[in-house]
Design a protein around this motif. Sequence first.
Motif, PDB file in Angstrom:
ATOM      1  N   LEU A 148      -6.126   4.333   9.917  1.00 13.59           N
ATOM      2  CA  LEU A 148      -4.907   3.772  10.311  1.00 13.59           C
ATOM      3  C   LEU A 148      -5.588   2.593  11.367  1.00 13.59           C
ATOM      4  CD1 LEU A 148      -2.136   4.262  10.476  1.00 13.59           C
ATOM      5  CD2 LEU A 148      -2.248   5.642  12.421  1.00 13.59           C
ATOM      6  N   LEU A 184      -4.558   6.226   5.692  1.00 15.38           N
ATOM      7  CA  LEU A 184      -3.232   6.087   6.050  1.00 15.38           C
ATOM      8  C   LEU A 184      -2.457   4.575   6.082  1.00 15.38           C
ATOM      9  CD1 LEU A 184      -2.785   8.640   9.082  1.00 15.38           C
ATOM     10  CD2 LEU A 184      -2.280   8.851   6.714  1.00 15.38           C
ATOM     11  N   ASP A 185      -3.458   3.564   6.084  1.00 14.90           N
ATOM     12  CA  ASP A 185      -2.965   2.262   6.025  1.00 14.90           C
ATOM     13  C   ASP A 185      -2.539   1.868   4.686  1.00 14.90           C
ATOM     14  OD1 ASP A 185      -3.605   1.284   8.642  1.00 14.90           O
ATOM     15  OD2 ASP A 185      -5.653   0.754   8.303  1.00 14.90           O
ATOM     16  N   ARG A 226      -1.203   3.965   2.823  1.00 15.28           N
ATOM     17  CA  ARG A 226       0.112   4.776   2.573  1.00 15.28           C
ATOM     18  C   ARG A 226       1.356   4.048   3.319  1.00 15.28           C
ATOM     19  NH1 ARG A 226       1.347  10.199   0.867  1.00 15.28           N
ATOM     20  NH2 ARG A 226       3.547  10.624   1.626  1.00 15.28           N
ATOM     21  N   TYR A 227       1.025   3.752   4.606  1.00 10.68           N
ATOM     22  CA  TYR A 227       2.122   3.351   5.660  1.00 10.68           C
ATOM     23  C   TYR A 227       2.119   1.918   5.759  1.00 10.68           C
ATOM     24  CZ  TYR A 227       2.666   8.275   6.203  1.00 10.68           C
ATOM     25  OH  TYR A 227       2.830   9.824   5.872  1.00 10.68           O
ATOM     26  N   LEU A 228       0.938   1.242   5.718  1.00 10.33           N
ATOM     27  CA  LEU A 228       0.773  -0.226   5.909  1.00 10.33           C
ATOM     28  C   LEU A 228       0.355  -0.902   5.031  1.00 10.33           C
ATOM     29  CD1 LEU A 228      -0.457   0.039   9.458  1.00 10.33           C
ATOM     30  CD2 LEU A 228       1.892  -0.201   9.186  1.00 10.33           C
ATOM     31  N   SER A 252       0.249  -4.617   5.407  1.00 11.35           N
ATOM     32  CA  SER A 252      -0.127  -5.233   6.940  1.00 11.35           C
ATOM     33  C   SER A 252      -1.582  -5.926   6.823  1.00 11.35           C
ATOM     34  CB  SER A 252       0.039  -3.991   7.864  1.00 11.35           C
ATOM     35  OG  SER A 252      -0.734  -4.572   8.949  1.00 11.35           O
ATOM     36  N   SER A 289      -4.332  -3.392   8.161  1.00  8.84           N
ATOM     37  CA  SER A 289      -5.010  -2.578   7.468  1.00  8.84           C
ATOM     38  C   SER A 289      -5.910  -3.327   6.861  1.00  8.84           C
ATOM     39  CB  SER A 289      -4.003  -1.926   6.451  1.00  8.84           C
ATOM     40  OG  SER A 289      -3.710  -2.681   5.488  1.00  8.84           O
TER      41      SER A 289
END
Lengths: 174, 160
Positions: B73, B145-146, B148-150, B153, B156
């Motif tokens: 993350l 997690l980057d 998956r969620y970012l 961005s 990440s």
Amino acid sequence: MKDWVAAHRGKATIAGAVLIVCVFGSIGLLRNAVAEHPLAWVAKPPVLVKYDRAVRPSPDALQTVTLEDAAGMAFDAGALFVDARTAEEYAAGHIQGAVNLPTNHYDDELPAVAARLEGMTLIVYCDGGACEASLQVARRLLKSGYAPVVVFTGGWPEWQGAGYPTEAGGTPSP
Amino acid sequence: MFRTISNPWISLASRLILAAVFIYASIDKIAHPDLFAEVVHNYRILPIATENLFAMALPWIELGTGVLLLLGLLTRSAALLSAFMLIVFIAAIGAGLWRGIDITCGCFTVSSEGRQLGWLTLLEDVALLLPSFQLLLTAHPGISLDRRYLPASPLSAEPR
């Protein structure tokens, strides 16, 4: 926000790093605030004053003795040397009759020597010069309730240089 | 060359290595803040007034960086911070060796049984810069997690 981040990849990365420092740094400071024995927010240099039997020291000052004082006290049955250096340095040679209480093993080693420290004037020393193990051990001894505790700042090199009695080995002489 | 070090498995390995080192390094310091404050003092680099604040905050920043790298993350930010901390450590250890002071490293344990400062400790920190820079320079963070969620961005390590 998303567009700004996309256009400033480098800056966004740095901002993220600053955020991590702020969040976790703050957790560290908060942890100290609620700790049982918190550190002082602003560390202070140790205050050293010359030992005087007649004067009660201020609570955050440490009292020091010179080589002559230390040698004089050594012949006094009520004084005991405390060697704050490591176990290896102690075993290689120490002031005659000294007990070993290395600074980073204070809590482990104290029970073994506690009975001998009781009611004595404790003279703590380390390697002389800029070594601070003696100051750290003296501060902990005072915190543990022992008194009087003084620091022999000249330490092992001065004592040895003066040719005063020494001994080697892992266990102190009684 | 750039393609090779952009391999997602290498990125995953970099993250796990750095995470393990930083988390492990933080534990003993968090458990004994007073002893770590003495270690910081013995380096004689910071002004005395700031030593305790540094000793309180640094172990938690190490822990946070390690956990974020483990989870993947804010990977790039955590990687940047890890590189920054390693460079600070290298400078501090280098200064200690240069001045020839005889102190314990305080790297992984605050105990006096811990290692004395030496060239090996310096080399270890230099070696750890490799995974840090790998994460900073390359694209793919691996399983994280980057992703998956970012995923889009720039925080990440996703490719643009």
